[in-house]
Design an enzyme around this catalytic site. Structure first.
Site, PDB file in Angstrom:
ATOM      1  N   GLN A 292       0.714  -1.153   0.095  1.00  0.00           N
ATOM      2  CA  GLN A 292      -0.134   0.082  -0.062  1.00  0.00           C
ATOM      3  C   GLN A 292       0.768   1.354  -0.054  1.00  0.00           C
ATOM      4  O   GLN A 292       0.306   2.526  -0.007  1.00  0.00           O
ATOM      5  CB  GLN A 292      -1.000  -0.100   1.150  1.00  0.00           C
ATOM      6  N   ASP A 295       6.138   4.923  -1.750  1.00  0.00           N
ATOM      7  CA  ASP A 295       7.565   5.135  -1.567  1.00  0.00           C
ATOM      8  C   ASP A 295       8.467   4.329  -2.721  1.00  0.00           C
ATOM      9  O   ASP A 295       9.609   4.904  -2.836  1.00  0.00           O
ATOM     10  CB  ASP A 295       8.148   5.109  -0.243  1.00  0.00           C
ATOM     11  N   HIS A 312      -1.547   1.385  -4.365  1.00  0.00           N
ATOM     12  CA  HIS A 312      -1.814   2.643  -4.435  1.00  0.00           C
ATOM     13  C   HIS A 312      -0.746   3.429  -5.342  1.00  0.00           C
ATOM     14  O   HIS A 312      -0.508   4.567  -5.108  1.00  0.00           O
ATOM     15  CB  HIS A 312      -1.805   3.182  -2.898  1.00  0.00           C
ATOM     16  N   CYS A 323      -2.113  15.854 -20.940  1.00  0.00           N
ATOM     17  CA  CYS A 323      -1.753  15.006 -21.847  1.00  0.00           C
ATOM     18  C   CYS A 323      -1.164  13.722 -21.645  1.00  0.00           C
ATOM     19  O   CYS A 323      -0.998  12.621 -22.668  1.00  0.00           O
ATOM     20  CB  CYS A 323      -0.598  15.733 -22.671  1.00  0.00           C
ATOM     21  N   THR A 421       0.520  -2.739   8.657  1.00  0.00           N
ATOM     22  CA  THR A 421      -0.621  -2.007   8.264  1.00  0.00           C
ATOM     23  C   THR A 421      -1.597  -1.990   9.026  1.00  0.00           C
ATOM     24  O   THR A 421      -1.820  -3.050   9.741  1.00  0.00           O
ATOM     25  CB  THR A 421      -0.928  -2.553   6.704  1.00  0.00           C
ATOM     26  N   ASN A 445       3.226  -6.297  13.176  1.00  0.00           N
ATOM     27  CA  ASN A 445       2.711  -4.802  13.075  1.00  0.00           C
ATOM     28  C   ASN A 445       3.054  -4.201  14.499  1.00  0.00           C
ATOM     29  O   ASN A 445       3.156  -4.837  15.685  1.00  0.00           O
ATOM     30  CB  ASN A 445       1.080  -4.594  12.908  1.00  0.00           C
ATOM     31  N   CYS A 462       8.703  -3.607  13.075  1.00  0.00           N
ATOM     32  CA  CYS A 462       8.816  -4.591  11.782  1.00  0.00           C
ATOM     33  C   CYS A 462       9.928  -5.161  11.532  1.00  0.00           C
ATOM     34  O   CYS A 462      10.212  -6.377  11.216  1.00  0.00           O
ATOM     35  CB  CYS A 462       8.076  -3.982  10.566  1.00  0.00           C
TER      36      CYS A 462
END
Length: 509
Positions: A292, A295, A312, A323, A421, A445, A462
């Site tokens: 998600q 970066d 994403h 254009c 997440t 997490n 993590c």
């Protein structure tokens, strides 16, 4: 008044089991059009061995689990007290055998609305309508352990009104849909050793990552108390997420470019966790990494493009909103750091016709013209020729690659690992509920994710958790810090509850 076999109410002396239309009141269709009902995986598979199947199969009740008696002394009813095991078994039964057999098994042929409420309780839910709840409890007898009286189980009149019974049926629909859409934890997969054994054997691991995998590099997450959205509250936006709203970008791209430098990723850097995923790839175990994050650090770590789905989008490329000319993302990084609008060279001359007094360096004048354009409702001008990083804003469709791969991958994977997440944004957050029930799911997490049911939760930073897992597997993470800092680093691992572990860096020897 009684509940009929349909969803309406009849004035007959005896009630029959209601026909529940699953999906009528469900949220299974996500904002991006991904229907989880269409791709919901089977509950078991022939590839499973007998112990694995036994861990998923429910017990068949010997008698109707939902039975309500009446105290003849005061005319009040007594609800059964359900244990956690009974509730878990009912959920398993519903998911394994389906709705029709579930209702036939768990409800008597003749019933009233109190049975519907009792079934909602058995599935582990409570109704939220306080007025309805108050009405129900007027008819219940509070049972104490010392109470001794004989209950009657003959047919009795439904005490609720028609509209209250209809509300209960709708609440049962919601409870059933929630159970069908939510997985149940595996009973034979709950220790770190179970995870280590499985990750060694697994061949098609699905890894789902979020912002927590990059925070060790100084990139903020989005939703924590110290995250990005908290840091931009001073801008006075109605919703901090508006900085990623596509319509707002098209109206005034400066809203995004005023803050974009705060989330600009470092170049050629990646965390030990990114390298942990690369290690899974090198060992031939990685089916796909759905990230998600925007970066693009996975590419720096060496994750192959065919193994990576940037759900994403990312800063890797940027495109003209007019254009659609596309360039490498780093070409506009200097503009982002200077809080300037990057402009497309092919649309530049036409843009100057709209903004004749604007030079490359006259950002304030440009911004003033943009604001004037908003006031005049000239929406076509404000973002004309502006380059936008190819990250997916709210209001944009997810990349086509996500939809092309997810349907196949959820059926192929033999282990799901969710890392860093909060699983708050659909449709990516729905992946955990689409995975087959027999596939183990592990969360790595900093904080628990309470709305999901993971078999094992490894709570901590993590990078630390990835290091612990690699140490226990006797694997080397291909990261510059592995040999000198991480390979022999000590950690404290404490079990908080069954399947939930807290992992922290230990004291040096």
């Amino acid at each position: 008044m009684i509940i009929s076999r349909g969803s309406h109410v009849d004035e007959e002396p005896v009630a029959k089991k209601p026909r529940i239309s699953v999906g009528e009141m469900t949220d299974d269709t996500t904002d991006d059009g991904l229907n989880t009902e269409e791709i919901r995986a089977p509950y078991t598979t022939e590839e499973m061995d007998e112990p694995e199947k036994a861990a998923l199969l429910p017990k068949i009740p010997k008698k109707s689990p939902v039975s309500i008696g009446m105290n003849p002394e005061n005319g009040k009813y007594v609800l059964p007290n359900y244990s956690k095991d009974e509730s878990l078994n009912a959920r398993k039964f519903l998911k394994y055998y389906g709705l029709r057999k579930f209702l036939d098994t768990y409800l008597p042929e003749e019933l009233n609305s109190l049975y519907i409420y009792s079934l909602i309780k058995l599935l582990g839910f409570e109704i939220r309508d306080k007025e309805l709840l108050s009405s129900l409890y007027r008819f219940f007898h509070p049972v104490k352990s010392s109470d001794q009286f004989k209950l009657e189980y003959e047919d009795f009149t439904d005490p609720l009104e028609k509209k209250e019974a209809v509300k209960l049926i709708k609440d049962l629909q919601k409870a059933i849909n929630r159970v069908l859409a939510t997985r149940i934890r595996l009973s034979n997969f709950y220790t770190i050793d179970h995870f280590v054994s499985k990750i060694k054997k697994a061949e098609r691991i699905l890894v789902l990552t979020g912002a927590g995998v990059s925070t060790s590099l100084g990139i903020p997450d989005f939703r924590s108390s110290e995250g990005f959205y908290s840091k931009i509250q001073h801008l006075g936006l109605d919703d901090p997420q508006d900085v990623f709203n596509y319509d707002i970008f098209m109206q005034d791209p400066s809203v995004f470019y005023n803050i974009a430098h705060m989330i600009l990723p470092p170049e050629n850097m990646y965390s030990p966790l990114h390298s942990f995923i690369k290690m899974l790839q090198d060992k031939g175990k990685l089916l796909r990494n759905y990230t998600q994050n925007i970066d693009n650090l996975e590419s720096y770590a060496g994750i192959d493009p065919e193994k990576l789905v940037q759900c994403h989008g990312s800063f890797a490329t940027a495109s003209c909103v007019t254009c659609h000319w596309q360039i490498p993302g780093e070409k506009i990084f200097s503009n982002i750091r200077s809080m300037e609008l990057p402009l497309c060279p092919y649309c530049y001359q036409k843009r100057r016709e709209y903004f004749p007094n604007t030079g490359d360096e006259e950002y304030d004048t440009l911004k003033g013209n943009l604001e004037s354009g908003i006031q005049n409702n000239n929406f076509a001008l404000k973002s004309y020729g502006v380059l936008k990083p190819d990250i997916t804003f709210f209001g944009e469709a997810l990349p086509s690659k996500f939809h092309k791969t997810i349907r196949e991958d959820i059926m192929k994977c033999d282990l799901l690992i969710c890392i860093g997440t909060s699983l708050k944004v659909a449709p990516v957050s729905e992946i955990v509920n689409m995975i087959p029930a027999y596939v183990p799911q592990v969360l790595i997490n900093k904080d628990p994710v309470k709305h999901a049911e993971f078999d094992i939760e490894l709570l901590g930073f993590c990078d630390d958790v990835a290091t612990v897992v690699a140490q226990k597997c006797e694997w080397d993470i291909p990261h510059k810090d592995w040999e000198g800092k991480l390979k022999k680093k000590r950690f404290d691992v404490n079990e908080i509850e069954r399947g939930v572990f807290n992992i922290e860096a230990g004291s040096p020897e």
